[in-house]
Scaffold this motif. Structure first.
Motif, PDB file in Angstrom:
ATOM      1  N   MET A 129       0.756  -1.158  -0.021  1.00 31.56           N
ATOM      2  CA  MET A 129       0.138  -0.042   0.119  1.00 31.56           C
ATOM      3  C   MET A 129       0.798   1.240  -0.096  1.00 31.56           C
ATOM      4  O   MET A 129       1.722   1.359   0.649  1.00 31.56           O
ATOM      5  CB  MET A 129      -0.985   0.011   1.364  1.00 31.56           C
ATOM      6  N   LEU A 162       6.315   7.314   5.649  1.00 29.35           N
ATOM      7  CA  LEU A 162       7.759   6.831   5.819  1.00 29.35           C
ATOM      8  C   LEU A 162       8.056   6.664   7.466  1.00 29.35           C
ATOM      9  O   LEU A 162       7.577   7.471   8.028  1.00 29.35           O
ATOM     10  CB  LEU A 162       8.935   7.286   4.993  1.00 29.35           C
ATOM     11  N   PHE A 163       8.920   5.932   7.827  1.00 29.91           N
ATOM     12  CA  PHE A 163       9.177   5.754   9.176  1.00 29.91           C
ATOM     13  C   PHE A 163      10.207   7.042   9.433  1.00 29.91           C
ATOM     14  O   PHE A 163      11.571   6.624   8.926  1.00 29.91           O
ATOM     15  CB  PHE A 163       9.677   4.299   9.601  1.00 29.91           C
ATOM     16  N   LEU A 176      12.851  -3.319   6.565  1.00 31.48           N
ATOM     17  CA  LEU A 176      12.375  -3.735   7.838  1.00 31.48           C
ATOM     18  C   LEU A 176      11.203  -4.834   7.664  1.00 31.48           C
ATOM     19  O   LEU A 176      11.402  -5.852   8.365  1.00 31.48           O
ATOM     20  CB  LEU A 176      11.501  -2.371   8.449  1.00 31.48           C
ATOM     21  N   ALA A 177      10.333  -4.546   6.780  1.00 36.88           N
ATOM     22  CA  ALA A 177       9.247  -5.679   6.514  1.00 36.88           C
ATOM     23  C   ALA A 177       9.674  -6.981   5.991  1.00 36.88           C
ATOM     24  O   ALA A 177       9.595  -8.114   6.664  1.00 36.88           O
ATOM     25  CB  ALA A 177       8.356  -5.121   5.775  1.00 36.88           C
ATOM     26  N   ARG A 217       9.352   0.424  -0.512  1.00 37.23           N
ATOM     27  CA  ARG A 217       8.924  -0.318   0.596  1.00 37.23           C
ATOM     28  C   ARG A 217       7.845  -1.270   0.414  1.00 37.23           C
ATOM     29  O   ARG A 217       8.007  -2.600   1.035  1.00 37.23           O
ATOM     30  CB  ARG A 217       8.551   0.801   1.888  1.00 37.23           C
ATOM     31  N   MET A 222       8.241  -6.336  -0.142  1.00 33.93           N
ATOM     32  CA  MET A 222       7.494  -7.457   0.181  1.00 33.93           C
ATOM     33  C   MET A 222       6.962  -8.515  -0.808  1.00 33.93           C
ATOM     34  O   MET A 222       6.336  -9.391  -0.609  1.00 33.93           O
ATOM     35  CB  MET A 222       6.093  -7.230   1.226  1.00 33.93           C
ATOM     36  N   GLN A 228       1.690   6.357  10.832  1.00 34.95           N
ATOM     37  CA  GLN A 228       2.613   5.285  11.161  1.00 34.95           C
ATOM     38  C   GLN A 228       2.279   4.162  11.597  1.00 34.95           C
ATOM     39  O   GLN A 228       2.781   3.135  11.018  1.00 34.95           O
ATOM     40  CB  GLN A 228       3.663   5.927  12.331  1.00 34.95           C
ATOM     41  N   ALA A 235       1.081   2.540   8.192  1.00 35.30           N
ATOM     42  CA  ALA A 235       2.235   2.126   7.160  1.00 35.30           C
ATOM     43  C   ALA A 235       2.734   0.811   7.763  1.00 35.30           C
ATOM     44  O   ALA A 235       3.048  -0.157   6.869  1.00 35.30           O
ATOM     45  CB  ALA A 235       3.099   3.082   6.957  1.00 35.30           C
ATOM     46  N   ALA A 247       0.446  -2.052   7.173  1.00 41.46           N
ATOM     47  CA  ALA A 247       0.039  -2.527   5.772  1.00 41.46           C
ATOM     48  C   ALA A 247       1.203  -3.229   5.267  1.00 41.46           C
ATOM     49  O   ALA A 247       0.918  -3.996   4.479  1.00 41.46           O
ATOM     50  CB  ALA A 247       0.107  -1.043   5.054  1.00 41.46           C
ATOM     51  N   VAL A 248       2.500  -3.113   5.678  1.00 43.70           N
ATOM     52  CA  VAL A 248       3.455  -4.011   5.334  1.00 43.70           C
ATOM     53  C   VAL A 248       3.603  -5.215   6.070  1.00 43.70           C
ATOM     54  O   VAL A 248       4.594  -6.236   5.968  1.00 43.70           O
ATOM     55  CB  VAL A 248       5.021  -3.462   5.370  1.00 43.70           C
ATOM     56  N   GLY A 249       2.446  -5.531   6.606  1.00 39.72           N
ATOM     57  CA  GLY A 249       2.162  -7.239   7.435  1.00 39.72           C
ATOM     58  C   GLY A 249       3.025  -7.177   8.695  1.00 39.72           C
ATOM     59  O   GLY A 249       3.167  -8.268   8.990  1.00 39.72           O
ATOM     60  N   LEU A 250       3.789  -6.096   9.626  1.00 40.58           N
ATOM     61  CA  LEU A 250       4.374  -6.360  10.519  1.00 40.58           C
ATOM     62  C   LEU A 250       3.456  -6.730  11.823  1.00 40.58           C
ATOM     63  O   LEU A 250       2.100  -6.411  11.729  1.00 40.58           O
ATOM     64  CB  LEU A 250       4.872  -4.961  11.172  1.00 40.58           C
ATOM     65  N   ASP A 273       9.222  -1.822  16.620  1.00 39.26           N
ATOM     66  CA  ASP A 273      10.133  -1.164  15.601  1.00 39.26           C
ATOM     67  C   ASP A 273       9.840   0.225  15.243  1.00 39.26           C
ATOM     68  O   ASP A 273      10.481   0.916  14.957  1.00 39.26           O
ATOM     69  CB  ASP A 273      10.012  -1.845  14.338  1.00 39.26           C
ATOM     70  N   ILE A 274       8.373   0.361  15.317  1.00 38.11           N
ATOM     71  CA  ILE A 274       7.871   1.744  14.915  1.00 38.11           C
ATOM     72  C   ILE A 274       7.412   2.727  15.918  1.00 38.11           C
ATOM     73  O   ILE A 274       7.963   3.891  16.019  1.00 38.11           O
ATOM     74  CB  ILE A 274       6.927   1.394  13.726  1.00 38.11           C
ATOM     75  N   GLN A 313       9.849   6.020  18.260  1.00 41.68           N
ATOM     76  CA  GLN A 313       9.466   7.522  17.942  1.00 41.68           C
ATOM     77  C   GLN A 313       8.880   7.998  19.432  1.00 41.68           C
ATOM     78  O   GLN A 313       9.158   9.157  19.582  1.00 41.68           O
ATOM     79  CB  GLN A 313       8.502   7.293  17.132  1.00 41.68           C
TER      80      GLN A 313
END
Lengths: 257, 298
Positions: free
Chosen positions: A96, A103-104, A115-116, A164, A168, B197, B200, B203-206, B214-215, B219
């Motif tokens: 997505m 962004l982080f 990361l992912a 990013r 995946m 945050q 996101a 959404a990357v499946g963490l 990690d996120i 922060q």
């Protein structure tokens, strides 16, 4: 969510995303009304419509950043619902890209991308870096890998966000107004990357107001208004007159200037 | 390259002089009252002997009660901060959880602590801790002659082994109390992270744990370090209340010094100065570090 069936129906394996009778409410406001839609492997679907028409909500239901209350959504053959393990699986197959990049900020560009794959795929950081550099090169930003997001321009950040998501190795990419937060001179660099992605055969669902992009890249255009899908037709039909009144009014508004 | 113009030095105005004058007059009046009206026999050296005294035998200066007390205060603050931060991190996350039970538990804890006077809270917990918990964990039968217990490191970390269970009870009471405030700091920190945050990261499946580790936490920690440092200083000051449950820290020992010497004014002025120097130097250090971190990030 108790009224959702938990058994996965056999569906056409070519259909990567399918909505069946999906309804969603924010408190008393109904944001999505009886959504039925399917996206096939390799298809590029552009979703447009006036603001508040539910297009972002719809695309965010695909990976359940928003939960729907009625109907079923299948992604890559799996039904999405709030079972966390299954949802995480679905999210790994769906990339997505957001309007505001997201962004982080505490990680370098490279770390953002690695990361992912590292956490989800349990691969070594060397392997992850290799994958990441591959995709960063693809979005032409590999030379900035050691910088931090705040040091990049909006267009560059959005390209990193695309890398990013790609890292995946998703089967579908979702774009939620990817160019709306960008300065005009940066829109094209992002659209170009998206166009390349499309020509490589990526399945894409794109919420955007960029009609030029839709003309060039889309297979199908979905027009939404007041939470309903008003039009769902081929690009040719949509742009050459086979569209309804509301779509006509919307297009004339955004194409005027 | 052109240099930026030098900052103009701010000049004192008449208003400033009037303000200084007023403050000076009040101080002068206080001194006059104390020295002339209140006939009081000042004797500073007597109390100073309880900070440092000259040992004839070893012919050197040796720390006395008040200095030992401030060491205990520091140890208390150190351990209480570690425990309180742990409580705060867990409870703070629970405050933001989707799970209703988790939210209720942490909310109850915070509200309970914030709406009871600290002294009452300390009394309740002390009698529970020392009466019930300490015998259960077996701290009362700590081997006073074990190699670690009799070593210097143990003394630096926990003070006199004879007072160990007393010290642990005091540190735990303080930690439970300050933990509630740290909970709120952590909650604010987590909530200050933009929704994007979370999205996101999801959404990357963490996994849920990875999203936090990690996120969100990295922060949030950056944002909460300054208020956390402030809370540490508050904790040093708050540690004075555990003197009421006979923890032998600075305030407790000061009461003893004041009653043996009968030099009440001197004792408390010196103790106040000791607290001030301690807290102010921490505050100055933290703000220096904060400024440096800000500059480094730019």
């Amino acid at each position: 969510m108790s009224n959702l069936s938990t058994t996965d129906r056999k569906i056409d394996p070519d259909i990567l995303i399918s909505f069946q009778g999906v309804n969603k409410w924010f408190d008393h406001f109904q944001a999505l009304k009886d959504i039925n839609l399917s996206v096939k492997q390799g298809e590029r679907v552009v979703v447009c419509g006036p603001s508040g028409s539910g297009k972002s909500t719809m695309i965010r239901c695909v990976n359940q950043l928003e939960n729907h209350q009625q109907g079923t959504i299948h992604v890559c053959g799996r039904e999405v619902y709030s079972n966390m393990k299954q949802l995480e699986q679905v999210r790994r197959e769906v990339g997505m890209v957001f309007q505001s990049f997201n962004l982080f900020p505490h990680m370098s560009i490279l770390q953002n991308v690695t990361l992912a794959p590292m956490r989800n795929g349990k691969i070594s950081s060397a392997e992850a870096s290799e994958i990441a550099m591959h995709y960063l090169e693809r979005v032409q930003i590999a030379d900035q890998a050691d910088k931090f997001p705040s040091q990049l321009s909006g267009g560059q950040q959005q390209r990193v966000a695309i890398a990013r998501a790609l890292a995946m190795k998703p089967r579908v990419m979702l774009f939620d107004e990817p160019t709306s937060a960008l300065d005009p001179e940066m829109i094209n660099e992002v659209l170009d990357v998206m166009g390349e992605l499309a020509s490589d055969g990526m399945t894409m669902m794109v919420v955007t107001h960029e009609m030029g992009f839709a003309r060039k890249v889309a297979d199908r255009v979905v027009f939404m208004d007041e939470g309903r899908i008003e039009e769902n037709c081929s690009k040719e039909d949509f742009f050459t007159g086979g569209r309804g009144e509301r779509a006509e009014a919307f297009l004339s508004k955004i194409l005027q200037h | 390259m052109t240099k930026p113009p030098l900052k103009t030095r701010r000049k004192l105005t008449i208003v400033d002089y009037i303000c200084f004058g007023l403050v000076g007059a009040i101080i002068a009046y206080a001194i006059y009252r104390v020295s002339d009206v209140l006939v009081y026999n000042w004797n500073w050296s007597r109390v100073f002997n309880f900070v440092l005294y000259y040992d004839e035998e070893s012919s050197s200066y040796v720390p006395n009660l008040l200095l030992l007390g401030i060491a205990t205060t520091l140890r208390l603050a150190f351990w209480a901060t570690i425990v309180a931060a742990t409580i705060g991190l867990i409870m703070g996350y629970m405050r933001t959880s989707k799970n209703l039970a988790m939210r209720m538990i942490s909310r109850c804890y915070v509200e309970l602590v914030r709406n009871i006077p600290p002294v009452v809270f300390i009394f309740i917990f002390y009698f529970f801790l020392s009466g019930q918990l300490m015998p259960v964990i077996g701290l009362d039968d700590l081997d006073k002659n074990g190699t670690f217990v009799s070593s210097g490191i143990f003394y630096i970390l926990f003070g006199d082994p004879k007072l160990f269970s007393n010290f642990v009870a005091g540190a735990l009471c303080l930690a439970l109390f300050e933990g509630a405030y740290i909970t709120e700091i952590v909650r604010a920190g987590i909530q200050s992270i933009q929704k994007g945050q979370w999205e996101a990261a999801r959404a990357v499946g963490l996994s849920r744990l990875n999203v936090l580790r990690d996120i969100i936490f990295p922060q949030a920690i950056r944002k909460i370090l300054p208020p956390l440092a402030g809370q540490f200083i508050t904790l040093i000051k708050d540690s004075a209340i555990v003197s009421l449950i006979s923890i032998q820290e600075l305030t407790f020992l000061a009461t003893e010094v004041a009653s043996t010497t009968t030099k009440v004014f001197e004792t408390w002025i010196i103790v106040g100065a000791m607290y001030f120097i301690l807290c102010y130097s921490f505050a100055a250090t933290f703000s220096h570090l904060e400024k440096r971190a800000l500059r480094a990030r730019r």
